[in-house]
Design an enzyme around this catalytic site. Structure first.
Site, PDB file in Angstrom:
ATOM      1  N   LYS A   1       0.828  -1.213   0.000  1.00 25.79           N
ATOM      2  CA  LYS A   1       0.000   0.000   0.000  1.00 25.79           C
ATOM      3  C   LYS A   1       0.868   1.272   0.000  1.00 25.79           C
ATOM      4  O   LYS A   1       2.070   1.204   0.217  1.00 25.79           O
ATOM      5  CB  LYS A   1      -0.956  -0.024   1.198  1.00 25.79           C
ATOM      6  CG  LYS A   1      -1.893  -1.243   1.189  1.00 25.79           C
ATOM      7  CD  LYS A   1      -3.020  -1.127   0.164  1.00 25.79           C
ATOM      8  CE  LYS A   1      -3.652  -2.421  -0.264  1.00 25.79           C
ATOM      9  NZ  LYS A   1      -4.374  -3.185   0.720  1.00 25.79           N
TER      10      LYS A   1
HETATM   11  C1  LIG Z   1      -5.415  -4.349   1.093  1.00 29.70           C
HETATM   12  C2  LIG Z   1      -6.893  -4.178   1.146  1.00 29.70           C
HETATM   13  C3  LIG Z   1      -7.654  -4.489   2.280  1.00 29.70           C
HETATM   14  C4  LIG Z   1      -7.072  -5.210   3.461  1.00 29.70           C
HETATM   15  O1  LIG Z   1      -5.994  -4.553   4.001  1.00 29.70           O
HETATM   16  P1  LIG Z   1      -5.025  -5.349   5.004  1.00 29.70           P
HETATM   17  O2  LIG Z   1      -4.309  -4.226   5.704  1.00 29.70           O
HETATM   18  O3  LIG Z   1      -4.132  -6.198   4.186  1.00 29.70           O
HETATM   19  O4  LIG Z   1      -5.878  -6.127   5.923  1.00 29.70           O
HETATM   20  C5  LIG Z   1      -8.993  -4.174   2.294  1.00 29.70           C
HETATM   21  N1  LIG Z   1      -9.589  -3.603   1.232  1.00 29.70           N
HETATM   22  C6  LIG Z   1      -8.906  -3.307   0.112  1.00 29.70           C
HETATM   23  C7  LIG Z   1      -9.619  -2.673  -1.016  1.00 29.70           C
HETATM   24  C8  LIG Z   1      -7.542  -3.612   0.029  1.00 29.70           C
HETATM   25  O5  LIG Z   1      -6.863  -3.373  -1.094  1.00 29.70           O
END
Ligand SMILES: *Cc1c(COP(=O)(O)O)cnc(C)c1O
Length: 382
Positions: A185
């Site tokens: 991210k």
């Molecule tokens: C990455 C992601 C999540 C989950 O995030 P984590 O921190 O890995 O639990 C939820 N929604 C979307 C759209 C994502 O891309």
């Protein structure tokens, strides 16, 4: 064979500041949830323009906590998009509520407000929009629907730390907004997340539900303020972030603006260089919004020489990692079988899922790497 190093999809920048911060935390008296987490929460709230920010072990945990703390449960319906990661829908399902998918728009790939309005029933409790790829969902239309039907809005801003909608930061708008610090991210602590809210009561509940249902966290119990007892008041979860992780995040917060500018430049270069290929390129961001440029997703058109999957294989052979965001959730076996969805029920999400591929887009990419990616696409598709 290609001697150039493999371009790992979504590889983050981990610099000397992050390394030094981890080292400092490791050498301190405390590595669990403590002063660094509290500092990250305070700074994140400032960035998001929210009264409160509560750190979690992931965005998945954040979404689940947001649902639980606002009392979503069995018998409730929560409207969301099938064009998202499975964690979005699973957070609804884990509360015992029913996920109600509605289609996304083909150009923006975000949830379609008209489809939300058409899906509302007496059981609808909440709307869960996703700022897909970093493009803000149409929050004014979503808020208007929520107000009219007295629905909760919980935003999945896993892609959207830098997002703004009509002059307002994402994180300041809705009762609850959830962010991700997962490894790929825009900001990462390897694993981690954050919930923002302006509601003091929700903030208090989230804090307690996220740490065993205990009335005081470990830092409050063991710090130099002296030992204090706690009470268990809910059967809570263990969703806390560590100081080790938070110390990495604290070094990244001040760099997000600079990194976004780099993401924007790579995005613009792709738009210009790929225009002649049999690809549908992303729509430009709407006026009055800030797109967080988390993902650069293109659709491989049917007139292309190769399929999406073949394109990914050939990119991999050239040392370039790509991703799929996402195959539509409603065609994944669990949702299809348990909830009885059919592929053609959400034609836009289904079509995107069958044709989409994400190209590398991180501030870590050099100009030479971006040109290597463009040259590979030209060779395969041109
Ligand atoms: C990455 C992601 C999540 C989950 O995030 P984590 O921190 O890995 O639990 C939820 N929604 C979307 C759209 C994502 O891309």
């Amino acid at each position: 064979m290609d001697q150039l190093p493999y371009i790992v999809f979504g590889s983050p920048i981990i610099d000397g500041d992050a390394r030094a911060a981890v080292d400092k935390t490791l050498s301190s008296a405390w590595i669990g949830t403590g002063p660094r987490v509290h500092e990250l929460e305070e700074k994140f709230a400032l960035l998001a323009g929210s009264r409160f920010a509560l750190a979690t072990s992931s965005c998945t945990a954040a979404l689940h906590l947001a649902m639980v703390a606002s009392g979503v449960g069995p018998g409730d319906e929560v409207i969301t998009t099938p064009m998202t990661f499975c964690a979005t829908a699973n957070a609804i399902i884990h509360t015992g509520a029913t996920p109600v998918f509605v289609d996304c728009q083909l150009d923006t790939m975000t949830i379609d407000p008209a489809a939300i309005a058409a899906a509302i029933t007496p059981r609808t409790r909440a709307i869960l929009p996703v700022h897909f790829a970093g493009r803000p969902a149409p929050m004014d239309a979503i808020e208007a629907i929520a107000r009219k039907h007295s629905l909760l809005v919980v935003e999945d801003a896993a892609h959207g730390i830098e997002c703004e909608f009509k002059g307002k930061k994402i994180g300041s708008l809705s009762p609850l907004t959830c962010f991700s610090f997962y490894a790929t991210k825009n900001m990462t602590t390897a694993e981690g997340g954050m919930i923002t809210t302006n509601d003091e009561e929700l903030a208090r509940k989230i804090k307690i539900w996220g740490l065993h249902g205990m009335s005081a966290d470990a830092w409050t119990r063991f710090s130099d303020q002296g030992y204090r007892h706690y009470d268990v008041i809910f059967p809570g979860f263990k969703y806390n972030l560590t100081d080790l992780a938070a110390s990495v995040g604290l070094t990244q917060l001040p760099k997000l603006g600079h990194w976004l500018a780099r993401r924007e430049r790579i995005w613009a270069r792709y738009q210009e260089a790929l225009a002649g290929l049999p690809l549908s390129l992303p729509a430009p961001p709407a006026a009055d919004t800030v797109h967080a440029r988390h993902l650069y997703t293109v659709l491989v058109r049917d007139d292309a020489r190769v399929s999406r999957d073949e394109l990914m294989t050939r990119m991999h052979r050239r040392g370039i990692g790509t991703g799929v965001h996402y195959r539509a959730l409603h065609v994944e076996p669990y949702y299809r079988e348990r909830w009885g969805f059919r592929p053609e029920q959400f034609p836009n999400a289904f079509a995107i899922g069958e044709h989409t591929v994400s190209l590398p887009l991180t501030p870590k990419l050099s100009d030479a790497e971006v040109e290597r990616i463009i040259a590979a696409l030209n060779e395969i598709l041109g």
